[in-house]
Design a protein around this motif. Structure first.
Motif, PDB file in Angstrom:
ATOM      1  N   UNK A   1      12.462   4.445  -1.812  1.00 12.88           N
ATOM      2  CA  UNK A   1      12.110   5.405  -0.749  1.00 12.88           C
ATOM      3  C   UNK A   1      11.249   4.789   0.342  1.00 12.88           C
TER       4      UNK A   1
ATOM      5  N   UNK B   1       0.622  12.039   1.966  1.00 14.22           N
ATOM      6  CA  UNK B   1       0.698  10.635   2.356  1.00 14.22           C
ATOM      7  C   UNK B   1      -0.144  10.421   3.606  1.00 14.22           C
TER       8      UNK B   1
ATOM      9  N   UNK C   1       2.133  12.624 -12.896  1.00 11.87           N
ATOM     10  CA  UNK C   1       0.879  13.356 -13.116  1.00 11.87           C
ATOM     11  C   UNK C   1      -0.301  12.514 -12.653  1.00 11.87           C
TER      12      UNK C   1
ATOM     13  N   UNK D   1       6.330  13.725  -7.072  1.00 12.70           N
ATOM     14  CA  UNK D   1       6.360  14.978  -7.841  1.00 12.70           C
ATOM     15  C   UNK D   1       6.473  14.751  -9.344  1.00 12.70           C
TER      16      UNK D   1
ATOM     17  N   UNK E   1       0.830  -1.217   0.000  1.00 12.61           N
ATOM     18  CA  UNK E   1       0.000   0.000   0.000  1.00 12.61           C
ATOM     19  C   UNK E   1       0.862   1.263   0.000  1.00 12.61           C
ATOM     20  N   UNK E   2       1.992   1.207   0.709  1.00 16.84           N
ATOM     21  CA  UNK E   2       2.885   2.375   0.762  1.00 16.84           C
ATOM     22  C   UNK E   2       3.512   2.644  -0.609  1.00 16.84           C
ATOM     23  N   UNK E   3       3.937   1.594  -1.273  1.00 15.53           N
ATOM     24  CA  UNK E   3       4.565   1.769  -2.595  1.00 15.53           C
ATOM     25  C   UNK E   3       3.559   2.362  -3.582  1.00 15.53           C
TER      26      UNK E   3
ATOM     27  N   UNK F   1      10.312   2.723  -4.930  1.00 14.72           N
ATOM     28  CA  UNK F   1      10.606   1.503  -4.161  1.00 14.72           C
ATOM     29  C   UNK F   1      11.785   1.750  -3.212  1.00 14.72           C
TER      30      UNK F   1
ATOM     31  N   UNK G   1       6.911  17.788 -17.670  1.00 16.92           N
ATOM     32  CA  UNK G   1       8.292  18.245 -17.430  1.00 16.92           C
ATOM     33  C   UNK G   1       9.236  17.050 -17.344  1.00 16.92           C
TER      34      UNK G   1
ATOM     35  N   UNK H   1       0.816   3.931  -2.812  1.00 11.01           N
ATOM     36  CA  UNK H   1       0.440   5.266  -2.313  1.00 11.01           C
ATOM     37  C   UNK H   1       1.457   6.326  -2.700  1.00 11.01           C
ATOM     38  N   UNK H   2       2.719   5.949  -2.707  1.00 14.49           N
ATOM     39  CA  UNK H   2       3.780   6.903  -3.079  1.00 14.49           C
ATOM     40  C   UNK H   2       3.625   7.385  -4.519  1.00 14.49           C
TER      41      UNK H   2
ATOM     42  N   UNK I   1       0.999   8.231  -5.868  1.00 12.64           N
ATOM     43  CA  UNK I   1       0.003   9.316  -5.899  1.00 12.64           C
ATOM     44  C   UNK I   1       0.558  10.603  -5.318  1.00 12.64           C
ATOM     45  N   UNK I   2       1.714  10.518  -4.682  1.00 14.75           N
ATOM     46  CA  UNK I   2       2.282  11.709  -4.047  1.00 14.75           C
ATOM     47  C   UNK I   2       3.602  12.131  -4.692  1.00 14.75           C
TER      48      UNK I   2
ATOM     49  N   UNK J   1       0.262   8.229   5.797  1.00 13.32           N
ATOM     50  CA  UNK J   1       0.984   7.463   6.808  1.00 13.32           C
ATOM     51  C   UNK J   1       2.347   8.098   7.044  1.00 13.32           C
TER      52      UNK J   1
ATOM     53  N   UNK K   1      -0.093  17.415  -4.964  1.00 10.95           N
ATOM     54  CA  UNK K   1       0.081  15.981  -4.783  1.00 10.95           C
ATOM     55  C   UNK K   1      -0.649  15.615  -3.508  1.00 10.95           C
ATOM     56  N   UNK K   2      -1.208  14.428  -3.523  1.00 15.83           N
ATOM     57  CA  UNK K   2      -1.961  14.008  -2.350  1.00 15.83           C
ATOM     58  C   UNK K   2      -0.996  13.780  -1.193  1.00 15.83           C
TER      59      UNK K   2
END
Lengths: 359, 279
Positions: A354, B159, A287, A284, A274-276, A352, A336, A278-279, A281-282, B161, B156-157
């Motif tokens: 991070x 996190x 898109x 930089x 889930x963390x991988x 991965x 970009x 989820x990352x 979506x965050x 957690x 960006x969303x």
């Protein structure tokens, strides 16, 4: 080759020189458990699974030289009940590998050559009027098979590609208000050429998301190419496809899939997946991040890969190995980053790296 | 022969004569005045005193008659709304406090804006608003994230957690192991023992610890730095993975065996470390 090792390109063991480190890091261990006396053995008997998978490998290995990573991931997708998009330049045995894999399975096979003038009805089927009975009869299209090879999928326009949405996700085809269910197993193996732009259409994001893996098929190594040449020079002794025999029935595959579904996944590994995802979506550089369907794909793929490696539980190594094949087609780089020459694989690798491995 | 020549001469003379007659006729026709055709001629100006001699006819009526509406009709028309050119504000008979406040604000605003400076301010605001709307629309169409201009992070969303990372160098393994053993959490004890080995390998530079590396990565690193230690560590890794990721129940007897293997490997590492240090 696919996937790329995340840390060390150094080969781990000399047991199988053809396997890349990421995939060959672990040989199946259930066949000769080193620590059987102490109880560190799989609690689920995976010998049937590994034996049948080895038989499939052996059949395909008669024709295909190299491409072991590709073959392993195709088998993972088969066990995880997922569709695969094969991308590679012409002539790297994408279609041949898919056809050979289909041939090892004793299930109905169908091939659809996607062309720019292909219509959805040409794929799904259509209703024909029967004057004698005064009603319509549904004539199933070529999609009604267990293994469907869609060659050059990006040559059909979005209209035809969209026709695959329902059948790939829900395993049904709805025509005239009637839902026609596909018989299990149902696997779509699609190929596309990344180089050619003329007369091709980019696959919709929604369709890309329906593929469990996108596998990049690369060129063979020098040794492999020499082996290919030697094989052709000495003569294969008939059509290559004829050498391959079916070794896995639909019932066998269903049973193996049930076994894969029962693999153990520790809570921390679930969180790791889930963390991988989820990352993405965050990040930089992205898109568009991956959806929860990607998390499920990573989970199911990791369970199948663990089973192939003879384990009845998933490790972070399995997740890392499958991160790129699962995520590379589900994320979109920012303009970009694209202009800077970045690739989805690079971003997935950075993501991965991070996330801390649960240990 | 001579006769023929004279006849040819006489014919030529007759042709010339007829042509001349035709030309004369055409000239007379063109020179004659035709009805509807303007003939341009130079006019001779009239004598200077002729203008004074001709005068305009006298106006028969000295003053035009004016029509005046009846006073009653004029009064009636002036009462009609269409002929009232000034805004008539209808004030309610009993204005509320809110009405009076609104009226006061509007009065002041109109007084402010109904000046030269007010007009300027109003026009500036109006055109500024139009310009800002246009720029906003263009930026939206181009999908430009203007928040970057103000030094903010791209959208960006966040996190959901914490990205906390466990540092094996800060863990007190002796205490943690004792606590896990006392609590009967032998799976955790196996994990702590394995982490302790990873720390020892890192301390001796056999592997490079990083939170994102997997056990298989460490095995590869160890195979490169200490090939002889790899088989034993591979077995310990297998035990840890079965116990931790595989959620294998660890009995006391099993734990004793695992712990003993971990201790032996630790001692091997100490010996290897000393040997490496001496060399």
């Amino acid at each position: 080759m696919d996937p790329q090792p995340l840390h060390e390109p150094t080969p781990l063991v000399a047991q199988d020189a053809e396997l890349s480190p990421a995939l060959a890091s672990e040989a199946p261990t259930n066949t000769a458990p080193a620590d059987a006396a102490t109880g560190f053995v799989p609690r689920t008997d995976l010998s049937a699974l590994t034996g049948q998978v080895a038989a499939v490998r052996q059949q395909i290995g008669q024709v295909i030289v190299g491409q072991q990573d590709l073959l392993e991931l195709l088998l993972v997708a088969l066990l995880a009940d997922g569709h695969v998009l094969l991308e590679g330049v012409p002539g790297v045995a994408k279609t041949l590998t898919a056809k050979l894999l289909a041939r090892t399975l004793d299930v109905p096979f169908s091939r659809i050559q996607f062309t720019p003038d292909l219509m959805p009805a040409d794929v799904l089927g259509t209703s024909i009027f029967r004057p004698a009975q005064g009603d319509f009869e549904f004539r199933p299209g070529p999609i009604f098979a267990s293994v469907v090879l869609i060659d050059e999928i990006n040559r059909a326009p979005a209209k035809t590609q969209s026709a695959l949405f329902e059948v790939m996700e829900e395993r049904t085809v709805t025509q005239d208000g009637t839902a026609h269910r596909m018989t299990a197993p149902f696997v779509v193996l699609a190929t596309q050429n990344p180089v050619e732009q003329e007369g091709t259409y980019r696959l919709p994001e929604a369709q890309l998301d329906r593929f469990l893996f996108k596998l990049n098929v690369g060129y063979p190594t020098l040794a492999e190419e020499v082996q290919i040449l030697q094989g052709h020079h000495s003569g294969f002794g008939g059509t290559p496809l004829e050498k391959v025999k079916p070794v896995l029935s639909a019932q066998d595959l269903t049973a193996l899939r049930q076994q894969v579904g029962q693999q153990r996944v520790e809570a921390n590994v679930l969180e790791y997946i889930a963390k991988i995802v989820g990352q993405t979506r965050a990040h930089k550089a992205l898109y568009l991040g991956a959806s929860p369907r990607a998390s499920l794909a990573l989970l199911n793929g990791a369970k199948a890969l663990a089973a192939l490696r003879g384990r009845d539980f998933v490790t972070p190594e399995d997740v890392q190995t499958l991160a790129a094949p699962v995520l590379r087609h589900r994320i979109m780089l920012t303009p970009e980053r694209e202009m800077e020459g970045g690739t989805p694989d690079e971003v997935v690798k950075a993501i991965v790296q991070s996330v801390e491995v649960p240990r | 022969m001579k006769k023929a020549v004279t006849s040819a001469h006489s014919c030529r003379r007759q042709g010339l004569a007829s042509c001349l007659v035709l030309l004369l006729l055409a000239g007379s026709v063109l020179a004659a005045p035709q009805p509807g055709r303007r003939v341009w001629q130079r006019r001779t100006p009239p004598p200077a005193d002729s203008l004074l001699a001709t005068s305009l006819p006298a106006d028969a009526a000295a003053q035009p008659p004016l029509r005046r509406p009846a006073a009653a009709r004029l009064q009636e028309l002036s009462q009609q709304h269409e002929f009232q050119y000034t805004d008539v504000t209808e004030t309610p008979a009993n204005p509320s406090l809110w009405d009076r406040l609104l009226s006061w604000i509007w009065d002041h605003l109109s007084r402010l804006l109904d000046t030269r400076g007010g007009h300027l301010v109003w026009n500036t605001l109006w055109y500024g608003l139009m310009g800002a709307t246009l720029i906003f629309a263009v930026l939206k169409l181009l999908q430009v994230d203007i928040t970057k201009v103000f030094g903010r992070a791209p959208r960006a969303l966040p996190l959901a957690y914490e990205m906390g990372q466990e540092n094996i160098h800060e863990l007190n393994f002796a205490d943690a192991l004792a606590q896990a053993e006392t609590a009967g959490n032998l799976r955790l004890a196996v994990r702590l023992g394995y982490l302790q080995l990873l720390k020892q390998l890192t301390d001796r530079d056999f592997i490079a610890w990083q939170p994102d590396k997997t056990n298989q990565t460490y095995l590869r690193e160890l195979a490169a730095s200490q090939p002889t230690a790899r088989p034993a560590f591979a077995e310990l890794t297998r035990q840890f993975e079965y116990a931790w990721y595989g959620e294998l129940p660890v009995s006391a007897a099993l734990y004793q065996r695992v712990r003993e293997t971990q201790r032996q490997f630790g001692q091997q590492l100490s010996g290897a470390g000393r040997a490496a240090h001496l060399t």
